[in-house]
Design an enzyme around this catalytic site. Structure first.
Site, PDB file in Angstrom:
ATOM      1  CG  HIS A  11      30.169  48.690  54.229  1.00 23.48           C
ATOM      2  ND1 HIS A  11      30.430  47.588  53.545  1.00 23.48           N
ATOM      3  CD2 HIS A  11      29.452  49.674  53.407  1.00 23.48           C
ATOM      4  CE1 HIS A  11      30.049  47.828  52.107  1.00 23.48           C
ATOM      5  NE2 HIS A  11      29.687  48.998  52.238  1.00 23.48           N
TER       6      HIS A  11
ATOM      7  CE1 TYR B 135      38.521  40.647  54.457  1.00 29.32           C
ATOM      8  CE2 TYR B 135      36.279  41.429  55.257  1.00 29.32           C
ATOM      9  CZ  TYR B 135      37.506  41.721  54.750  1.00 29.32           C
ATOM     10  OH  TYR B 135      38.100  43.024  55.076  1.00 29.32           O
TER      11      TYR B 135
ATOM     12  N   PRO C 188      46.628  42.281  53.898  1.00 30.44           N
ATOM     13  CG  PRO C 188      46.261  42.072  51.804  1.00 30.44           C
ATOM     14  CD  PRO C 188      47.167  41.705  52.666  1.00 30.44           C
TER      15      PRO C 188
ATOM     16  CE  LYS D 102      41.560  46.201  61.854  1.00 29.18           C
ATOM     17  NZ  LYS D 102      40.409  47.254  61.972  1.00 29.18           N
TER      18      LYS D 102
ATOM     19  CE1 TYR E 188      37.241  43.676  58.241  1.00 28.81           C
ATOM     20  CE2 TYR E 188      35.844  45.561  58.151  1.00 28.81           C
ATOM     21  CZ  TYR E 188      36.540  44.748  57.647  1.00 28.81           C
ATOM     22  OH  TYR E 188      36.615  44.901  56.245  1.00 28.81           O
TER      23      TYR E 188
HETATM   24  C1  PHB Z   1      39.621  46.727  49.518  1.00 31.77           C
HETATM   25  O1  PHB Z   1      38.263  47.281  49.201  1.00 31.77           O
HETATM   26  O2  PHB Z   1      40.357  46.919  48.592  1.00 31.77           O
HETATM   27  C2  PHB Z   1      39.881  45.816  50.565  1.00 31.77           C
HETATM   28  C3  PHB Z   1      38.642  45.748  51.477  1.00 31.77           C
HETATM   29  C4  PHB Z   1      39.159  45.030  52.511  1.00 31.77           C
HETATM   30  C5  PHB Z   1      40.136  44.381  52.531  1.00 31.77           C
HETATM   31  C6  PHB Z   1      41.144  44.474  52.093  1.00 31.77           C
HETATM   32  C7  PHB Z   1      41.180  45.235  50.845  1.00 31.77           C
HETATM   33  O3  PHB Z   1      40.290  43.431  53.904  1.00 31.77           O
END
Ligand code: PHB
Length: 389
Positions: free
Chosen positions: A72, A200, A292, A296, A384
């Site tokens: 990505h 997000y 989450p 990280k 990130y």
């Molecule tokens: C996930 O795909 O489970 C996931 C992705 C990004 C995050 C948290 C969880 O920030």
């Protein structure tokens, strides 16, 4: 039994350390409290930093990830119906890899099996001893018998609730914690992801995240009450709420289906200092937890493993003890930055119960600054994709 490095915990941190040590000719034994099936049934995040991807190559376990993982080059951030993209590639020259933590763990087990490694499951009462001597050891119960494992070093990869951290005397141990007043409700469904990148989303109704595992497996999350249980949320209620929290054009494209997993996780920031005591070193959740947002968790565990593995190999191969002595300091310097980033992403994107109108305007301004400033986007992207080791 005797080994060079006793590794307590058979999750991804312990297994990765064991595999990397093996590649460098250092022996280890892994002791895990649960069964392998249990470890592999846990669904965790799925975004790997380049540093971890590189470690997987060094560990010789990258083949399936290279084939099945997805690179990505950016991510989407939404605030209500307003949406913009952070272009990791353009801003940092780097990217992330979307590949589930459960798959990383599975690949590690396979590699450890192929190498004939000792990974003992369902070990109980694990206790490290004599950590400040040159001859530490671990005692534990396994299949009805008491065992003793002598070693040179102990790696505490035993998670937040594991016994290792407790061995650091309270007189030297400091713990820093922030508990967030909400949780994440996560759903896994065999449906095509709503976008080819993650979204997000901050909305009036709370945070939402659209993530994925592959072309027909989606992972979605919504911020929920800490008192909620997965049974409080029917699939329909989850999809309805998710649709209300993401930009309309994404909601219109959302493909829904039955959930194949549904769970709630609390959010917490936690750091233990120091991360070592005598000949015991903590890695991953044993020493620190991140919320989450920003994915990280596994990545910070991998960064610890990176420093510890290099320090141990330098000790065994060159008699060099600098890396061992400074492990905690080196690991913590990077951990605190990942803690800051995860806390910032969490604070930026969630609705808090006590939030005032002023606080909400601050969030809006922070997101608007991110949307329009290349400097702010670079700072976000750099964190990130992962700060350098
Ligand atoms: C996930 O795909 O489970 C996931 C992705 C990004 C995050 C948290 C969880 O920030």
């Amino acid at each position: 039994m005797r080994t060079q490095v006793a590794i307590i915990g058979g999750g991804p941190a312990g297994l990765l350390l064991s595999q990397l040590l093996h590649k460098a000719g250092v022996a280890s034994v892994v002791l895990e409290r649960r069964s392998r099936e249990y470890v592999l049934s846990r669904i965790r995040a799925g975004v790997l930093e380049t540093g971890l991807v590189n470690l997987m190559h060094e560990a010789g376990i990258a083949e399936r990830m290279d084939r099945e993982g997805f690179i990505h080059d950016g991510t989407l951030i939404a605030n209500g119906n307003d949406q913009f993209r952070i272009d990791f590639k353009e801003l940092t020259g780097s990217h992330v890899m979307v590949y589930g933590q459960t798959e990383v763990t599975r690949d590690l087990y396979e590699a450890r099996d192929a190498a004939g490694a000792t990974v003992m499951h369902e070990c109980s009462g694990v206790k490290p001893h004599d950590l400040t001597t040159d001859a530490p050891y671990v005692t534990f119960f396994h299949e009805g018998a008491v065992h003793r494992l002598d070693c040179d070093f102990i790696a505490g990869c035993d998670g937040f609730h594991g016994p290792c951290r407790q061995e650091i005397p309270l007189s030297v141990r400091r713990e820093f914690e922030k508990v967030y007043p909400f949780g994440w409700l996560g759903v896994l469904s065999e449906t095509p992801p709503v976008d080819n990148e993650l979204i997000y989303s901050n909305s009036e109704r709370g945070f939402a995240l659209c993530s994925m595992r592959n072309a027909n497996l989606s992972r979605y999350y919504i911020q929920c009450q800490l008192s909620d249980t997965p049974d409080d949320w029917t699939d329909d209620a989850f999809w309805d709420e998710l649709r209300r929290r993401i930009p309309e054009e994404a909601a219109d494209r959302l493909v829904t289906g039955p959930s194949i997993e549904k769970s709630i996780a609390p959010l917490r920031s936690f750091v233990c200092e120091p991360m070592q005591w005598g000949r015991m070193f903590l890695c991953g959740d044993a020493a620190h937890i991140v919320p989450p947002t920003g994915a990280k968790g596994l990545n910070t565990a991998a960064s610890d493993v990176n420093y510890l593995w290099r320090a141990l190999v330098a000790w065994y191969n060159d008699g060099e003890r600098g890396g061992i002595d400074t492990y905690s300091e080196t690991a913590l310097a990077r951990i605190w930055k990942a803690e800051r980033f995860s806390w910032w992403m969490t604070t930026l994107l969630h609705r808090l119960p006590e939030q005032s109108e002023f606080d909400i305007r601050m969030q809006d301004a922070d997101i608007a600054y991110l949307q329009h400033s290349t400097a702010a986007q670079t700072a976000m992207a750099e964190n990130y994709v992962g700060l350098p080791y």
